[in-house]
Design a protein around this motif. Structure first.
Motif, PDB file in Angstrom:
ATOM      1  N   GLY A  85      11.687  -5.161   1.461  1.00 29.37           N
ATOM      2  CA  GLY A  85      11.092  -5.364   0.161  1.00 29.37           C
ATOM      3  C   GLY A  85       9.570  -5.319   0.165  1.00 29.37           C
ATOM      4  O   GLY A  85       8.857  -4.984   1.230  1.00 29.37           O
ATOM      5  N   GLY A  86       9.138  -5.524  -0.876  1.00 26.85           N
ATOM      6  CA  GLY A  86       7.618  -5.939  -1.266  1.00 26.85           C
ATOM      7  C   GLY A  86       6.673  -4.554  -1.143  1.00 26.85           C
ATOM      8  O   GLY A  86       5.951  -4.449  -2.274  1.00 26.85           O
ATOM      9  N   THR A  87       6.918  -3.593  -0.638  1.00 32.30           N
ATOM     10  CA  THR A  87       6.336  -2.259  -0.949  1.00 32.30           C
ATOM     11  C   THR A  87       6.917  -1.257  -2.004  1.00 32.30           C
ATOM     12  O   THR A  87       6.503  -0.486  -2.439  1.00 32.30           O
ATOM     13  N   ASP A  88       8.417  -1.961  -2.435  1.00 30.28           N
ATOM     14  CA  ASP A  88       8.904  -1.164  -3.404  1.00 30.28           C
ATOM     15  C   ASP A  88       8.031  -1.787  -4.776  1.00 30.28           C
ATOM     16  O   ASP A  88       7.741  -2.675  -4.721  1.00 30.28           O
ATOM     17  N   THR A  89       8.282  -0.867  -5.860  1.00 27.02           N
ATOM     18  CA  THR A  89       7.729  -0.957  -7.088  1.00 27.02           C
ATOM     19  C   THR A  89       8.600  -2.121  -7.525  1.00 27.02           C
ATOM     20  O   THR A  89       9.908  -2.143  -7.790  1.00 27.02           O
ATOM     21  N   GLN A  90       7.937  -3.289  -7.993  1.00 28.14           N
ATOM     22  CA  GLN A  90       8.753  -4.379  -8.378  1.00 28.14           C
ATOM     23  C   GLN A  90       8.538  -4.371 -10.019  1.00 28.14           C
ATOM     24  O   GLN A  90       7.399  -4.367 -10.491  1.00 28.14           O
TER      25      GLN A  90
END
Lengths: 116, 118
Positions: free
Chosen positions: B102-107
């Motif tokens: 998670g986290g580095t993907d665009t949220q």
């Protein structure tokens, strides 16, 4: 643990003027860095992100940011501000959490006020 | 819908009551995140789901907070015995989870639920 400092709580600029919002981060390894914008009643929207490579990153709405490792900074810039840019801006750094996942840590935000 | 939706948009409750906050992520997004945003602060991580399971709940402040995502889409954040200090905007975000952890993907964030505990 990672942290982000946005030293300016409020920034006031005139429409058409240039803008720079400051962001300093603390993280032991190569950071992943983000800038988000939050307009009233809206969710956060990603403006741009830096993972690696070119240290000058272009984003949406005419924004750009420059990663400077020596200064641990990732400042957001725009050459000419529009009234619609008035919003809250958040810088975020992604690093490993205690739970093992990569989750953004956000700064407290900078509120941008645009005068006509 | 096209984006992340959250209901209700506003919730006022009394101290000691139980509340549920709902998040509908973007269709097909396997990762879902809950954050809490107090006045004048940035979002603070609470919990992260990958599919149906909580991949990281290290941000939950205490055992009064709990979240579920039973079918891997809609998620509910549950707060028991609410306290005045729980008053905040609760944000939900989802991502396609193209990378692990998670986290580095665009949220993509929803508009939030403003919780007020009287």
């Amino acid at each position: 643990a990672q942290s982000v400092t946005q030293p300016d709580i409020h920034i006031t600029v005139s429409e058409g003027a240039s803008l720079e919002l400051r962001c300093n981060y603390s993280y032991g390894a190569t950071p992943y860095l983000f800038w988000y914008v939050q307009s009233p009643g809206q969710g956060l929207q990603l403006l741009l992100k830096y993972f690696s490579g070119d240290t000058l990153v272009q984003g949406i709405k005419g924004f750009e940011a420059e990663f400077k490792r020596s200064q641990s900074s990732f400042n957001l810039r725009k050459p000419s501000v529009h009234w619609s840019d008035a919003a809250e801006y958040f810088c975020a750094v992604v690093g490993t959490r205690s739970g093992g996942s990569y989750i953004p840590t956000f700064g407290r935000g900078t509120s941008l006020i645009v005068h006509p | 819908g096209a984006g992340v939706s959250q209901t209700p948009s506003n919730k006022v409750t009394e101290k000691g009551k139980y509340v549920e906050l709902r998040c509908d992520p973007i269709s097909g997004h396997t990762a879902l995140y809950w954050y809490r945003q107090s006045l004048g602060q940035g979002p603070e991580f609470l919990i992260y789901f990958q599919g149906t399971g909580a991949a990281d709940d290290s941000g939950l402040p205490n055992d009064r907070f709990f979240a579920v995502r039973p079918e891997g889409s809609v998620s509910t954040l549950k707060i028991q015995r609410t306290e005045r200090g729980d008053s905040a905007v609760y944000l939900c975000a989802s991502s396609a989870s193209l990378t692990s952890g998670g986290g580095t993907d665009t949220q993509y964030f929803g508009p939030g639920t403003r919780l007020t505990v009287l």
